[in-house]
Design a protein around this motif. Sequence first.
Motif, short mmCIF file in Angstrom:
data_model
loop_
_atom_site.label_atom_id
_atom_site.label_comp_id
_atom_site.label_asym_id
_atom_site.label_seq_id
_atom_site.Cartn_x
_atom_site.Cartn_y
_atom_site.Cartn_z
N ALA A 195 0.82 -1.21 0.00
CA ALA A 195 0.00 0.00 0.00
C ALA A 195 0.85 1.26 0.00
N ALA A 196 2.05 1.19 0.58
CA ALA A 196 2.93 2.35 0.62
C ALA A 196 3.49 2.71 -0.75
N ALA A 197 3.29 1.85 -1.75
CA ALA A 197 3.76 2.14 -3.11
C ALA A 197 3.07 3.37 -3.68
N ALA A 198 1.99 3.82 -3.06
CA ALA A 198 1.33 5.06 -3.50
C ALA A 198 2.27 6.25 -3.38
N GLN A 199 3.32 6.11 -2.58
CA GLN A 199 4.26 7.22 -2.37
C GLN A 199 5.37 7.25 -3.42
N LEU A 200 5.38 6.26 -4.32
CA LEU A 200 6.42 6.18 -5.35
C LEU A 200 6.19 7.17 -6.48
N VAL A 201 7.29 7.75 -6.97
CA VAL A 201 7.27 8.57 -8.18
C VAL A 201 8.09 7.82 -9.22
N PRO A 202 7.45 7.06 -10.13
CA PRO A 202 8.19 6.18 -11.04
C PRO A 202 8.93 6.95 -12.13
N MET A 203 10.07 6.44 -12.52
CA MET A 203 10.76 6.98 -13.68
C MET A 203 9.97 6.62 -14.93
N PRO A 204 9.75 7.60 -15.84
CA PRO A 204 8.89 7.38 -17.01
C PRO A 204 9.62 6.71 -18.18
N THR A 240 8.74 4.28 -20.10
CA THR A 240 7.94 3.76 -21.21
C THR A 240 7.54 4.86 -22.18
N ASP A 241 7.94 6.10 -21.92
CA ASP A 241 7.61 7.20 -22.83
C ASP A 241 8.33 7.04 -24.16
N ALA A 242 7.70 7.53 -25.21
CA ALA A 242 8.32 7.43 -26.54
C ALA A 242 9.57 8.30 -26.64
N ASP A 243 9.52 9.49 -26.05
CA ASP A 243 10.66 10.41 -26.06
C ASP A 243 11.35 10.34 -24.70
N LEU A 244 12.36 9.49 -24.58
CA LEU A 244 12.99 9.26 -23.28
C LEU A 244 13.80 10.47 -22.81
N GLU A 245 14.38 11.21 -23.72
CA GLU A 245 15.13 12.41 -23.31
C GLU A 245 14.19 13.43 -22.66
N ALA A 246 13.04 13.65 -23.29
CA ALA A 246 12.06 14.57 -22.72
C ALA A 246 11.53 14.04 -21.39
N ALA A 247 11.33 12.73 -21.31
CA ALA A 247 10.84 12.12 -20.07
C ALA A 247 11.86 12.29 -18.96
N ALA A 248 13.13 12.13 -19.27
CA ALA A 248 14.18 12.32 -18.26
C ALA A 248 14.17 13.76 -17.75
N HIS A 249 13.98 14.70 -18.65
CA HIS A 249 13.92 16.11 -18.26
C HIS A 249 12.74 16.36 -17.34
N ARG A 250 11.60 15.78 -17.63
CA ARG A 250 10.41 15.97 -16.78
C ARG A 250 10.62 15.37 -15.40
N TYR A 251 11.26 14.20 -15.35
CA TYR A 251 11.50 13.58 -14.04
C TYR A 251 12.45 14.44 -13.22
N ALA A 252 13.45 15.00 -13.88
CA ALA A 252 14.40 15.86 -13.17
C ALA A 252 13.70 17.04 -12.51
N GLU A 253 12.66 17.55 -13.17
CA GLU A 253 11.94 18.69 -12.62
C GLU A 253 11.14 18.33 -11.36
N LEU A 254 10.89 17.02 -11.16
CA LEU A 254 10.14 16.57 -9.98
C LEU A 254 11.05 16.37 -8.76
N LEU A 281 20.40 16.25 -14.15
CA LEU A 281 20.17 15.44 -12.95
C LEU A 281 19.77 14.01 -13.31
N ILE A 282 19.19 13.84 -14.49
CA ILE A 282 18.76 12.53 -14.99
C ILE A 282 19.36 12.34 -16.37
N ALA A 283 19.88 11.15 -16.64
CA ALA A 283 20.44 10.88 -17.96
C ALA A 283 20.13 9.44 -18.36
N LEU A 284 20.33 9.16 -19.65
CA LEU A 284 20.11 7.84 -20.21
C LEU A 284 21.45 7.19 -20.52
N THR A 285 21.51 5.87 -20.32
CA THR A 285 22.75 5.13 -20.58
C THR A 285 22.64 4.35 -21.88
#
Length: 220
Positions: A91-100, A102-116, A150-154
């Motif tokens: 139930a505590a998994a509700a507190q998770l902020v998952p890395m996105p 599965t997004d089509a544009d992973l670079e943009a997704a990484a940027h959005r996660y960094a903003e969080l 702050l977030i990058a792709l390997t």
Amino acid sequence: MRHNLEILDDPDAVATRAADEVALHAINAVSDHGRFTFAVSGGHTPWNMLAALATRDLPWQNITVFQVDERVAPDGDPDRNLTHLRESLGAAAAQLVPMPVTDADLEAAAHRYAELLPARFDLVHLGLGPDGHTASLIPGDPVLTVTDRLIALTRPYQGRPRMTLTYPALARADHLIWLITGANKRTPLRKLLAGDSTIPAGRVEAARSFVLADKDAAGS
């Protein structure tokens, strides 16, 4: 960076001790500034730690859990850290902020996660690979040289590209907690404790660092 080291009997003891430590950080952070921000990596010992943590009476509504890294794979895939994090936390998994991832544009997704991400993490959990990697900061990968994100792709590693916190993101941690188990970690653990920058883990900087290792990893 100086590491405080505690050696325990086995991975189960490491997981239990880690749950105690994380719970203490959570209670203190919420008491001090109203929120606990925690970033967590994958691995069997940390999943056991989180399962133990999920049973604790903690102010979960004031806790936010971020991912340190994630494999690029479909939702529900057993390769995904998120799959196991959700199972462990219940139930505590509700507190998770998952890395996105599965997004089509992973670079943009990484940027959005960094903003969080918070300006400071109260606590970041890290593991250590036999090759000296931590998070998905992998030997020889260009991600090791990233200083402006702050977030990058390997590149693909063990069959999957990854999304990861970078060194500048890890430097935002007020505290690090490392969980290191298994005899195949003896050499990288020794290098980590020596601050050896020839392994990726040896280049991580943070205000305070606490290493929990089992006897197999610590050796003599």
